[in-house]
Design a protein around this motif. Structure first.
Motif, PDB file in Angstrom:
ATOM      1  N   VAL A   1      23.641  16.701   9.659  1.00 36.67           N
ATOM      2  CA  VAL A   1      24.135  16.861   8.312  1.00 36.67           C
ATOM      3  C   VAL A   1      23.330  18.132   7.785  1.00 36.67           C
ATOM      4  N   ASN A   2      22.095  18.304   7.526  1.00 35.94           N
ATOM      5  CA  ASN A   2      21.091  19.447   7.401  1.00 35.94           C
ATOM      6  C   ASN A   2      21.973  20.918   7.970  1.00 35.94           C
ATOM      7  N   HIS A   3      22.098  20.721   9.116  1.00 39.19           N
ATOM      8  CA  HIS A   3      22.533  21.860   9.787  1.00 39.19           C
ATOM      9  C   HIS A   3      23.921  22.176   9.577  1.00 39.19           C
ATOM     10  N   SER A   4      24.716  21.293   9.365  1.00 42.36           N
ATOM     11  CA  SER A   4      26.146  21.543   8.720  1.00 42.36           C
ATOM     12  C   SER A   4      26.323  21.944   7.358  1.00 42.36           C
ATOM     13  N   PHE A   5      25.368  21.528   6.822  1.00 40.66           N
ATOM     14  CA  PHE A   5      25.235  21.857   5.033  1.00 40.66           C
ATOM     15  C   PHE A   5      24.802  23.400   5.173  1.00 40.66           C
ATOM     16  N   ALA A   6      23.994  23.782   5.992  1.00 39.53           N
ATOM     17  CA  ALA A   6      23.551  25.266   6.078  1.00 39.53           C
ATOM     18  C   ALA A   6      24.577  26.035   6.696  1.00 39.53           C
ATOM     19  N   THR A   7      25.016  25.725   7.824  1.00 44.00           N
ATOM     20  CA  THR A   7      26.016  26.388   8.623  1.00 44.00           C
ATOM     21  C   THR A   7      27.387  26.818   7.756  1.00 44.00           C
ATOM     22  N   MET A   8      28.018  26.082   7.222  1.00 43.72           N
ATOM     23  CA  MET A   8      28.999  26.240   6.065  1.00 43.72           C
ATOM     24  C   MET A   8      28.952  26.799   4.992  1.00 43.72           C
ATOM     25  N   ALA A   9      27.649  26.952   4.593  1.00 40.44           N
ATOM     26  CA  ALA A   9      27.152  27.756   3.539  1.00 40.44           C
ATOM     27  C   ALA A   9      26.553  28.995   3.848  1.00 40.44           C
ATOM     28  N   THR A  10      26.421  29.169   5.148  1.00 43.39           N
ATOM     29  CA  THR A  10      25.892  30.465   5.743  1.00 43.39           C
ATOM     30  C   THR A  10      24.248  30.772   5.273  1.00 43.39           C
ATOM     31  N   GLY A  11      23.853  29.557   5.173  1.00 42.35           N
ATOM     32  CA  GLY A  11      22.278  29.582   4.700  1.00 42.35           C
ATOM     33  C   GLY A  11      21.019  29.706   5.691  1.00 42.35           C
ATOM     34  N   GLY A  12      21.103  28.896   6.493  1.00 42.26           N
ATOM     35  CA  GLY A  12      20.112  29.066   7.538  1.00 42.26           C
ATOM     36  C   GLY A  12      18.723  28.212   7.625  1.00 42.26           C
ATOM     37  N   PHE A  13      18.700  27.320   6.565  1.00 39.20           N
ATOM     38  CA  PHE A  13      17.508  26.637   6.588  1.00 39.20           C
ATOM     39  C   PHE A  13      17.615  25.386   7.676  1.00 39.20           C
ATOM     40  N   SER A  14      16.604  25.409   8.155  1.00 40.57           N
ATOM     41  CA  SER A  14      16.832  24.322   9.540  1.00 40.57           C
ATOM     42  C   SER A  14      15.462  23.261   9.418  1.00 40.57           C
ATOM     43  N   THR A  15      15.895  22.188   9.880  1.00 37.20           N
ATOM     44  CA  THR A  15      14.888  21.163  10.066  1.00 37.20           C
ATOM     45  C   THR A  15      13.667  21.440  10.868  1.00 37.20           C
ATOM     46  N   LYS A  16      13.735  22.211  11.532  1.00 38.25           N
ATOM     47  CA  LYS A  16      12.823  22.601  12.665  1.00 38.25           C
ATOM     48  C   LYS A  16      12.047  24.023  12.667  1.00 38.25           C
ATOM     49  N   ASN A  17      10.900  24.076  12.692  1.00 40.06           N
ATOM     50  CA  ASN A  17      10.207  25.456  12.688  1.00 40.06           C
ATOM     51  C   ASN A  17      10.628  26.479  13.462  1.00 40.06           C
ATOM     52  N   THR A  18      11.355  26.309  14.692  1.00 41.20           N
ATOM     53  CA  THR A  18      11.975  27.274  15.591  1.00 41.20           C
ATOM     54  C   THR A  18      13.422  27.522  15.425  1.00 41.20           C
ATOM     55  N   SER A  19      13.788  26.670  14.063  1.00 44.64           N
ATOM     56  CA  SER A  19      15.278  26.871  13.931  1.00 44.64           C
ATOM     57  C   SER A  19      16.211  26.395  15.364  1.00 44.64           C
ATOM     58  N   ILE A  20      17.207  26.855  15.512  1.00 46.98           N
ATOM     59  CA  ILE A  20      18.156  26.434  16.564  1.00 46.98           C
ATOM     60  C   ILE A  20      17.699  26.452  18.324  1.00 46.98           C
ATOM     61  N   ALA A  21      16.640  27.335  18.291  1.00 52.15           N
ATOM     62  CA  ALA A  21      15.904  27.550  19.451  1.00 52.15           C
ATOM     63  C   ALA A  21      15.225  26.090  20.088  1.00 52.15           C
ATOM     64  N   TYR A  22      14.852  25.478  18.726  1.00 53.90           N
ATOM     65  CA  TYR A  22      14.180  24.120  19.198  1.00 53.90           C
ATOM     66  C   TYR A  22      15.128  23.248  20.091  1.00 53.90           C
ATOM     67  N   TYR A  23      16.533  23.276  20.033  1.00 52.52           N
ATOM     68  CA  TYR A  23      17.405  22.186  20.738  1.00 52.52           C
ATOM     69  C   TYR A  23      17.384  22.839  22.131  1.00 52.52           C
ATOM     70  N   ASP A  24      17.602  24.140  22.267  1.00 49.62           N
ATOM     71  CA  ASP A  24      18.006  24.784  23.501  1.00 49.62           C
ATOM     72  C   ASP A  24      19.129  24.070  24.132  1.00 49.62           C
ATOM     73  N   ASN A  25      20.141  23.650  23.423  1.00 49.36           N
ATOM     74  CA  ASN A  25      21.478  23.382  23.747  1.00 49.36           C
ATOM     75  C   ASN A  25      22.720  24.005  23.571  1.00 49.36           C
ATOM     76  N   LEU A  26      23.432  24.458  24.575  1.00 51.58           N
ATOM     77  CA  LEU A  26      24.456  25.259  24.592  1.00 51.58           C
ATOM     78  C   LEU A  26      25.527  24.668  23.950  1.00 51.58           C
ATOM     79  N   GLY A  27      25.619  23.476  23.891  1.00 55.11           N
ATOM     80  CA  GLY A  27      26.902  22.730  23.060  1.00 55.11           C
ATOM     81  C   GLY A  27      26.538  23.043  21.473  1.00 55.11           C
ATOM     82  N   ILE A  28      25.301  22.785  21.156  1.00 55.28           N
ATOM     83  CA  ILE A  28      24.938  23.085  19.812  1.00 55.28           C
ATOM     84  C   ILE A  28      25.133  24.223  19.313  1.00 55.28           C
TER      85      ILE A  28
END
Length: 483
Positions: free
Chosen positions: A207-234
């Motif tokens: 929910v948080n990342h979808s809110f931030a993505t569609m708004a082109t905002g960028g706030f993440s729930t993780k300190n290292t942003s999307i790098a935290y997940y290291d998931n190609l699908g995500i």
């Protein structure tokens, strides 16, 4: 100027804003967080302020151009001031200025943060950060118009807030336009949430990342942003939705009625994709050649960061501050460009870039053929001279404000390139910059004066410069003729 009517409208907006604060309040209740009191106080303060404005104001009145500008500017100022309260009351930030910075960054979809460790924050505060993104992405005023049927003059509010060199209307009535844009926005957000859950992200993070993505905002729930997940699908899902969010939402409505081919036949969207493709290729080659990374890894990181920066989302899947100089210069340039007109992205916008190139090319032709009548054309139509003039003035103001902000930030002790990146990343509503404000750090090292400059830059960028700058003209407040 009908100040009493303006007060009433702003009051109603603040009451609605207090209602949205109830969402993270419920989350705090569910998880029994200490922020329950923080949101309770914030809701009460915001609600009381709204009731006072409504009571003191006049319900009926004329909505002119001036009222439109004042309401939009006032709405963004008041929601920013009130939105900072949960951060301050909960102790998430040490000072009110930090809370204001975080709120303005959220509402303007900049995504720059002064919080060093977001992972220790209550879920309710994290959701509030993302919710400010989502509300500000399509526009708090545009949402407000949806709930205000039969408001005479709502077009002035719509034009003052909707991003882009032209406020494209897909339907005759402004309220219908606002409703349709928010329906598309909401629908895409829900689809992204579902897809992120399917590839392994938990519901709250999705929910948080979808809110931030569609708004082109960028706030993440993780300190290292999307790098935290290291998931190609995500990463692939977020890439696709960042590209969508960086496109023209009015165009998507037309495509819904006429077919998806409408999107890919659009000149601005084609140029937008071309910039992404060329930039990705150049950075991929740079990473592969200079840093010795594998081709697949280089392409994956390059594509994600190019899309993240040009759409002004600001997510990070890698520490691009450590990349070769050529890659950093390309990303720095993309911070200026931004996404399409009518998108949730910031920056100068692709439409303006195309028009400026065509204008420059036309002037070169005129230099060779001074007597020839040569018009600037866009999609086989002559561009209105008024639009050309507005685009040129916007570009000049953008560069001028960028230069002044850079000087002011350099005066605080920042290195020249860091100061430049801080200025453009906030003015363009991008998020991370380079150096001490890079993708793995925050803006917490910026002093209060620098924070104030950046707050002003974020608001200027989100409201497309003119909405705020016009308010400093004495004649705006003095003259009534023609308004």
């Amino acid at each position: 100027m009908n100040y009493s009517f303006v007060e009433n409208i702003l009051g109603r907006l603040m009451i609605a804003y207090a209602g949205f604060m109830g969402i993270p309040f419920l989350v705090a209740l569910i998880w029994q967080e200490g922020s329950i009191l923080s949101f309770s106080l914030s809701i009460i303060v915001t609600l009381v302020a709204g009731v006072i404005l409504v009571t003191h104001g006049q319900k009926e009145g004329r909505m002119g151009v001036r009222e439109g500008f004042v309401i939009v500017a006032g709405a963004w100022l008041l929601t920013s001031l009130a939105g900072a309260l949960p951060y301050v009351f909960s102790g998430a930030v040490p000072t009110y200025l930090d809370g204001l910075f975080e709120t303005v960054s959220g509402l303007t979809t900049t995504g720059a943060s002064v919080i060093d460790n977001v992972e220790i924050l209550p879920k309710s505060i994290l959701l509030w950060r993302s919710l400010t993104h989502w509300l500000g992405g399509m526009g708090i005023i545009v949402l407000f118009i949806v709930f205000l049927p039969n408001m005479t003059g709502a077009v002035h509010l719509f034009n003052a807030e909707v991003p882009g060199p032209i406020s494209e209307r897909v339907l005759p009535r402004i309220r219908d336009n606002a409703l349709k844009l928010w329906q598309i926005y909401l629908g895409l957000t829900v689809v992204q949430i579902i897809l992120l859950i399917l590839v392994g992200m938990n519901l709250f993070d999705a929910v948080n990342h979808s809110f931030a993505t569609m708004a082109t905002g960028g706030f993440s729930t993780k300190n290292t942003s999307i790098a935290y997940y290291d998931n190609l699908g995500i990463e692939l899902i977020i890439i696709v939705f960042m590209i969508i969010a960086g496109g023209n939402f009015g165009l998507y409505f037309q495509a819904w009625r006429s077919g998806i081919s409408k999107v890919f036949k659009d000149l601005e969207f084609q140029f937008y994709l071309l910039i992404i493709a060329v930039s990705t290729l150049l950075i991929t080659l740079s990473l592969w050649w200079t840093m010795g990374q594998g081709g697949g890894t280089s392409l994956r990181q390059a594509l994600f960061q190019v899309v993240s920066i040009i759409t002004t989302t600001g997510y990070a899947s890698a520490d691009f501050d450590q990349w070769p100089s050529v890659a950093k210069i390309i990303l720095f340039s993309l911070m200026f460009i931004g996404g399409s007109a009518g998108s949730t992205s910031g920056g100068i916008k692709v439409f303006r870039v195309i028009v400026l190139f065509k204008l420059a090319w036309t002037e070169l032709k005129r230099a060779i053929h001074p007597k020839a009548v040569i018009n600037v054309r866009f999609t086989n139509k002559t561009v209105d001279p008024v639009v050309l003039n507005t685009v040129s003035i916007f570009f000049f103001l953008f560069i001028a404000i960028f230069a002044v902000a850079t000087l002011l930030l350099a005066a605080t002790g920042l290195e020249p390139f860091v100061a430049m990146s801080a200025a453009v990343t906030t003015l363009g509503n991008v998020g991370p910059g380079f150096g001490v404000i890079g993708p793995t750090t925050t803006f917490s090292s910026i002093n209060p004066f620098g924070e104030s400059v950046l707050i002003f830059c974020m608001l200027l960028g989100r409201l497309e410069l003119f909405t705020l700058i016009v308010l400093i003209q004495p004649e705006f407040w003095r003259s009534r003729k023609g308004w």
